[in-house]
Design a protein around this motif. Structure first.
Motif, PDB file in Angstrom:
ATOM      1  N   THR A  76      23.609 -25.841 -25.419  1.00 51.73           N
ATOM      2  CA  THR A  76      24.878 -26.193 -24.792  1.00 51.73           C
ATOM      3  C   THR A  76      24.570 -26.790 -23.426  1.00 51.73           C
ATOM      4  N   GLY A  77      25.321 -27.833 -23.055  1.00 55.52           N
ATOM      5  CA  GLY A  77      25.027 -28.499 -21.808  1.00 55.52           C
ATOM      6  C   GLY A  77      23.652 -29.124 -21.841  1.00 55.52           C
ATOM      7  N   LYS A  78      22.852 -28.878 -20.795  1.00 60.02           N
ATOM      8  CA  LYS A  78      21.534 -29.462 -20.688  1.00 60.02           C
ATOM      9  C   LYS A  78      20.481 -28.369 -20.481  1.00 60.02           C
ATOM     10  N   ILE A  79      19.247 -28.675 -20.933  1.00 56.44           N
ATOM     11  CA  ILE A  79      18.095 -27.831 -20.617  1.00 56.44           C
ATOM     12  C   ILE A  79      17.077 -28.681 -19.884  1.00 56.44           C
ATOM     13  N   VAL A  80      16.314 -28.055 -18.978  1.00 56.51           N
ATOM     14  CA  VAL A  80      15.376 -28.817 -18.160  1.00 56.51           C
ATOM     15  C   VAL A  80      13.990 -28.184 -18.180  1.00 56.51           C
ATOM     16  N   ILE A  81      12.991 -29.037 -17.972  1.00 54.87           N
ATOM     17  CA  ILE A  81      11.601 -28.620 -17.800  1.00 54.87           C
ATOM     18  C   ILE A  81      11.297 -28.663 -16.310  1.00 54.87           C
ATOM     19  N   THR A  82      10.652 -27.621 -15.784  1.00 56.12           N
ATOM     20  CA  THR A  82      10.328 -27.573 -14.357  1.00 56.12           C
ATOM     21  C   THR A  82       8.807 -27.429 -14.191  1.00 56.12           C
ATOM     22  N   PRO A  83       8.091 -28.568 -14.085  1.00 54.82           N
ATOM     23  CA  PRO A  83       6.634 -28.515 -13.960  1.00 54.82           C
ATOM     24  C   PRO A  83       6.165 -27.723 -12.746  1.00 54.82           C
ATOM     25  N   ALA A  85      17.035 -30.080 -10.381  1.00 52.76           N
ATOM     26  CA  ALA A  85      17.401 -29.747 -11.760  1.00 52.76           C
ATOM     27  C   ALA A  85      18.727 -30.402 -12.134  1.00 52.76           C
ATOM     28  N   THR A  86      19.700 -30.344 -11.230  1.00 51.37           N
ATOM     29  CA  THR A  86      20.989 -30.990 -11.477  1.00 51.37           C
ATOM     30  C   THR A  86      20.817 -32.492 -11.630  1.00 51.37           C
ATOM     31  N   ALA A  87      20.003 -33.090 -10.760  1.00 47.87           N
ATOM     32  CA  ALA A  87      19.783 -34.534 -10.825  1.00 47.87           C
ATOM     33  C   ALA A  87      19.120 -34.940 -12.132  1.00 47.87           C
ATOM     34  N   ALA A  88      18.141 -34.158 -12.573  1.00 44.99           N
ATOM     35  CA  ALA A  88      17.462 -34.478 -13.835  1.00 44.99           C
ATOM     36  C   ALA A  88      18.410 -34.352 -15.015  1.00 44.99           C
ATOM     37  N   ALA A  89      19.314 -33.398 -14.954  1.00 38.68           N
ATOM     38  CA  ALA A  89      20.262 -33.188 -16.045  1.00 38.68           C
ATOM     39  C   ALA A  89      21.414 -34.167 -16.002  1.00 38.68           C
ATOM     40  N   PHE A  90      21.456 -34.994 -14.985  1.00 40.03           N
ATOM     41  CA  PHE A  90      22.625 -35.823 -14.701  1.00 40.03           C
ATOM     42  C   PHE A  90      22.494 -37.243 -15.221  1.00 40.03           C
ATOM     43  N   THR A  91      21.294 -37.815 -15.065  1.00 38.66           N
ATOM     44  CA  THR A  91      21.142 -39.261 -15.199  1.00 38.66           C
ATOM     45  C   THR A  91      21.557 -39.782 -16.570  1.00 38.66           C
ATOM     46  N   LEU A  92      20.909 -39.317 -17.632  1.00 38.68           N
ATOM     47  CA  LEU A  92      21.160 -39.879 -18.957  1.00 38.68           C
ATOM     48  C   LEU A  92      22.511 -39.456 -19.518  1.00 38.68           C
ATOM     49  N   ALA A  93      22.818 -38.161 -19.445  1.00 43.77           N
ATOM     50  CA  ALA A  93      24.061 -37.672 -20.051  1.00 43.77           C
ATOM     51  C   ALA A  93      25.288 -38.280 -19.383  1.00 43.77           C
ATOM     52  N   SER A 152      21.869 -24.818 -19.130  1.00 43.65           N
ATOM     53  CA  SER A 152      21.906 -23.547 -19.862  1.00 43.65           C
ATOM     54  C   SER A 152      20.546 -22.860 -19.929  1.00 43.65           C
ATOM     55  N   ALA A 153      19.445 -23.591 -19.701  1.00 48.17           N
ATOM     56  CA  ALA A 153      18.122 -22.970 -19.765  1.00 48.17           C
ATOM     57  C   ALA A 153      17.109 -23.847 -19.051  1.00 48.17           C
ATOM     58  N   ARG A 154      16.046 -23.192 -18.525  1.00 53.49           N
ATOM     59  CA  ARG A 154      14.939 -23.885 -17.871  1.00 53.49           C
ATOM     60  C   ARG A 154      13.634 -23.413 -18.505  1.00 53.49           C
ATOM     61  N   TYR A 155      12.709 -24.353 -18.679  1.00 51.83           N
ATOM     62  CA  TYR A 155      11.437 -24.058 -19.332  1.00 51.83           C
ATOM     63  C   TYR A 155      10.280 -24.542 -18.462  1.00 51.83           C
ATOM     64  N   LEU A 166       6.502 -26.261 -18.046  1.00 49.33           N
ATOM     65  CA  LEU A 166       5.940 -27.437 -18.704  1.00 49.33           C
ATOM     66  C   LEU A 166       5.245 -27.062 -20.003  1.00 49.33           C
ATOM     67  N   GLU A 167       4.474 -25.969 -20.006  1.00 47.21           N
ATOM     68  CA  GLU A 167       3.759 -25.573 -21.217  1.00 47.21           C
ATOM     69  C   GLU A 167       4.681 -25.122 -22.340  1.00 47.21           C
ATOM     70  N   ASP A 168       5.946 -24.828 -21.991  1.00 51.27           N
ATOM     71  CA  ASP A 168       6.917 -24.405 -23.003  1.00 51.27           C
ATOM     72  C   ASP A 168       7.777 -25.560 -23.505  1.00 51.27           C
ATOM     73  N   THR A 169       7.412 -26.799 -23.163  1.00 53.65           N
ATOM     74  CA  THR A 169       8.171 -27.967 -23.597  1.00 53.65           C
ATOM     75  C   THR A 169       8.356 -28.035 -25.114  1.00 53.65           C
ATOM     76  N   PRO A 170       7.317 -27.756 -25.936  1.00 45.82           N
ATOM     77  CA  PRO A 170       7.548 -27.786 -27.390  1.00 45.82           C
ATOM     78  C   PRO A 170       8.668 -26.833 -27.831  1.00 45.82           C
ATOM     79  N   ARG A 171       8.735 -25.664 -27.200  1.00 46.83           N
ATOM     80  CA  ARG A 171       9.802 -24.718 -27.562  1.00 46.83           C
ATOM     81  C   ARG A 171      11.180 -25.270 -27.158  1.00 46.83           C
ATOM     82  N   ALA A 172      11.244 -25.911 -26.000  1.00 45.40           N
ATOM     83  CA  ALA A 172      12.507 -26.503 -25.558  1.00 45.40           C
ATOM     84  C   ALA A 172      12.965 -27.596 -26.517  1.00 45.40           C
ATOM     85  N   LEU A 173      12.024 -28.423 -26.969  1.00 42.74           N
ATOM     86  CA  LEU A 173      12.374 -29.486 -27.905  1.00 42.74           C
ATOM     87  C   LEU A 173      12.762 -28.917 -29.271  1.00 42.74           C
ATOM     88  N   ALA A 174      12.148 -27.824 -29.663  1.00 48.43           N
ATOM     89  CA  ALA A 174      12.517 -27.189 -30.935  1.00 48.43           C
ATOM     90  C   ALA A 174      13.939 -26.670 -30.886  1.00 48.43           C
TER      91      ALA A 174
END
Length: 324
Positions: A317-324, A115-123, A296-299, A301-309
């Protein structure tokens, strides 16, 4: 495998969860079993067809993932099956499997969770490219970060401190500024209730910041640029406000200032060796405790639309991640 699909451009609620065939890598590619995928503001723009990168329909959104290499394509030598990696995918991340160019994958050291690695690369990649490469920020200089509680903004605060700069964090609420202070900001500006130019002047003794990091754009851009110091560098990172500002170029002349574009994705694609060197420095800072990605939050995969909303409403705040 399951994947979130964009079959037509539109808001997050138009996305669909579908079952697709397992992926196979092409030459120079790898398939990654996705353990975590980070949500970024450009992901919202891509599905709405409002971003400079426009993948053909249908596609799976999601630009950065972390997981284990599932398969390697022809010619891939430095990566092997089972290796933990972080990868910049451009698209395809919100799925159980993702394809990435081998050059866009960074092996992960022991102790870095997915999760940390996924939140790390782009930001952090964006903010490092902006501050170190494009602005050449130096220890002792003053850095102003707009949108300081967002993913790239918070990364910029931490990287500025790692370099040794004095960091002024600006955000829309006291709650967001509290988070920025927790991550190292020396001073703060709440532009939701304070005059941006007056507060910048007060915090810099009228000299203005040496570097301004702006991922927000919109109405903040001109007053911030009017406040920049002599030979200042104004970093154009993004337009989270939704509005692309028009800056009077005479301001650059009067301050001897530079307006500097930051496009990390293209940098990583065009200059993979420099990108790898930057990522290695970021990992060293991470291991040294100088960088602390805030998830700040984890979602699911099926909740991805809510995360993007939530991202589209700028409530992250910070980053949110999807955990398939």
């Amino acid at each position: 495998m399951r994947a979130i699909r964009c079959n037509r451009h539109g808001p997050p609620e138009t996305l669909q969860l579908e079952t697709l065939p397992d992926l196979r890598p092409g030459p120079g590619e790898v398939v990654v079993d996705v353990e975590a995928a980070s949500v970024n503001f450009p992901d919202v723009l891509v599905i709405e067809n409002k971003y400079q990168f426009k993948p053909p329909l249908p596609f799976t959104p999601g630009s950065e993932v972390a997981g284990r290499v599932r398969a390697v394509g022809e010619g891939v030598q430095r990566l092997r099956v089972g290796m933990p990696v972080a990868a910049f995918t451009r698209v395809g991340g919100f799925a159980e499997q993702a394809i990435a160019a081998a050059d866009a994958c960074m092996p992960l050291p022991d102790g870095v969770d997915f999760a940390t690695a996924a939140a790390f690369t782009l930001a952090y990649g964006t903010s490092h490219h902006a501050l170190v490469d494009r602005a050449a920020l130096r220890a002792g200089e003053t850095l102003l970060v707009l949108g300081a509680a967002g993913g790239v903004g918070l990364a910029a605060v931490e990287i500025g401190k790692a370099i040794g700069a004095r960091v002024i964090a600006a955000a829309s609420s006291d709650e967001k500024l509290g988070l920025a202070r927790e991550h190292g900001a020396d001073a703060t500006i709440c532009y939701g209730r304070e005059d941006l130019r007056e507060r910048i002047a007060a915090l810099t003794d009228g000299n203005g910041p040496d570097v301004i990091y702006d991922p927000v754009g919109g109405a903040l851009a001109e007053p911030a640029f009017r406040s920049i110091g002599w030979r200042g560098r104004y970093l154009v990172v993004g337009f989270a406000s939704g509005d692309i500002p028009k800056l009077p170029l005479n301001l650059a002349l009067l301050k001897g200032a530079s307006i500097v574009g930051v496009f990390w994705g293209e940098f990583a694609k065009r200059e993979p060796q420099h990108h790898a060197q930057a990522f290695a420095e970021l990992l060293r800072w991470l291991n040294d405790g100088k960088l602390r990605p805030h998830i700040s939050a984890r979602y699911r995969l099926e909740d991805t639309p809510r995360a993007l909303a939530v991202m589209a409403q700028r409530r992250v705040t910070g980053k949110i991640v999807i955990t398939p």
